[in-house]
Structures are given as C-alpha cells and as structure tokens.
Design an enzyme around this catalytic site. Structure first.
Site, mmCIF file in Angstrom:
data_model
loop_
_atom_site.group_PDB
_atom_site.id
_atom_site.type_symbol
_atom_site.label_atom_id
_atom_site.label_comp_id
_atom_site.label_asym_id
_atom_site.label_seq_id
_atom_site.Cartn_x
_atom_site.Cartn_y
_atom_site.Cartn_z
ATOM 1 N N LEU A 12 0.837 -1.203 0.000
ATOM 2 C CA LEU A 12 0.000 0.000 0.000
ATOM 3 C C LEU A 12 0.869 1.249 0.000
ATOM 4 C CD1 LEU A 12 -2.536 -1.056 2.797
ATOM 5 C CD2 LEU A 12 -2.888 -1.177 0.324
ATOM 6 N N ASP A 13 0.532 2.207 -0.836
ATOM 7 C CA ASP A 13 1.197 3.500 -0.799
ATOM 8 C C ASP A 13 0.723 4.239 0.447
ATOM 9 O OD1 ASP A 13 2.724 5.726 -1.749
ATOM 10 O OD2 ASP A 13 0.872 6.634 -2.472
ATOM 11 N N LYS A 14 1.623 4.938 1.109
ATOM 12 C CA LYS A 14 1.246 5.643 2.340
ATOM 13 C C LYS A 14 0.354 6.837 2.042
ATOM 14 C CE LYS A 14 3.723 8.693 4.547
ATOM 15 N NZ LYS A 14 2.793 9.820 4.618
ATOM 16 N N THR A 15 0.873 7.776 1.257
ATOM 17 C CA THR A 15 0.204 9.055 1.065
ATOM 18 C C THR A 15 -1.065 8.912 0.232
ATOM 19 O OG1 THR A 15 2.342 10.161 1.201
ATOM 20 C CG2 THR A 15 0.507 11.447 0.310
ATOM 21 N N THR A 17 -3.431 6.790 0.556
ATOM 22 C CA THR A 17 -4.047 5.470 0.678
ATOM 23 C C THR A 17 -4.198 5.132 2.161
ATOM 24 O OG1 THR A 17 -3.073 4.775 -1.416
ATOM 25 C CG2 THR A 17 -3.875 3.034 0.039
#
Length: 183
Positions: A12-15, A17
């Site tokens: 998963l992408d942090k920013t 998401t």
C-alpha cells in the site's frame, strides 16, 4: 476477485491510501507566556502568503479556529527553512529549527517536545517574534480512520501488508508503529 485467495502480500502507498493525503495541524504548543490564540494568529499571518502545503495546513487550522486576520508586511520565503514577515510592526519568523538557529532564537524550552513530535512522524514548525520563540505547531499527513482496521483485517487473513512511501524514514517508521506494520 476469483484469485484473491492466492494473494500473499499487499503493498500500500502511504500518502493518500493509508493517510489522508494532505497535511493537517496535529498539535499547537505555545511557549511559556504565550497563548494558543496568539501563536495561531501570528502563524497564520506568516503562512497566508505562502503556497507551501504545510502553510496551507496552518491556515486551514487558523481559519477553523476563527483566528484574527493579521496582515503581514515584507513577506519573504526563506528557501528550505520557512518564512519571515513583519506582523504588527514586529519581525516574525516561521519555519524549521535551522531558520530559528540562524536567527539566534532560543528553542531550549521546546526542544524535547519538537523531538517527540518528529519521532511521531510530525513536522514541528517553530514560530518566533521579536527574537523570542512563540511556540510550535506540528503538522502531519494523518492516518485515515479506516486504515488500521483494514490493515488488521488483511493481516488476520494471513496477508503480509507492506507500506511503500517516499517520505523520510523517521516519518515512515512512525506510521509503521502506529499501524503495527512489519514492513
């Protein structure tokens, strides 16, 4: 969906998401003898002419707390450090530790709090007027309320969840701790 039961890892992408995707104010810490209201008003005056995303977070917070509108004069953005302007006839500064140190602002009273906030993945912004620190405002891209439950559910299903980010390691590690991620 038919092959989802075969998934072993989700990245998963942090920013945007895992997190909201936009910075917001998380903490307001005035220096001794300074009110939160005064700190927010000066901070908003300094940040209003700036287009930086962290500045926008401060302005949004100030507007949401009905901070008085103060007009800055002689606004200057100091690349990589912050901003400065004259507010109510006083030279005011807002930005990082480097900017404060370059202007001989004593941060000793807020040093530990700033370090603790940074270790939590937040960006401490210092504000000063007339050569004295007014306080700090912490800004962060906060975790979405649903992220922890979703990650916990995936982990419970035996799926390894990995967070991917371009943020600095300190911020990444703070979010990792918050969410209980192994990678």
């Amino acid at each position: 969906l038919e092959t989802l039961h075969n998934v072993q890892t989700v990245v998963l992408d942090k920013t945007g998401t895992i997190t909201q995707g936009t910075p917001s104010v998380t903490d307001v810490i005035p220096a001794s003898g300074v009110t939160s209201e005064a700190l927010i008003a000066i901070a908003a005056a300094l940040e209003r002419p700036s287009e930086h995303p962290l500045a926008q977070a401060v302005i949004t917070y100030a507007d949401g707390h009905n901070a008085p509108l103060l007009s800055p004069q002689d606004f200057t953005a100091v690349t990589g450090s912050g901003v400065q302007a004259v507010v109510n006839g006083t030279l005011c500064l807002g930005g990082n530790r480097k900017l404060m140190e370059e202007n001989s602002i004593d941060l000793a009273s807020l040093e530990q709090q700033a370090d603790d906030l940074a270790n939590d993945g937040k960006t401490p912004l210092f504000f000063a007027a007339d050569g004295k620190v007014l306080g700090l405002i912490a800004v962060a891209d906060v975790v979405k309320p649903t992220s922890k439950a979703a990650i916990d559910a995936l982990t419970h299903m035996g799926i390894d969840v990995i967070m991917l980010t371009g943020d600095n390691e300190r911020t990444a590690r703070a979010i990792q701790r918050q969410l209980g991620l192994s990678n």
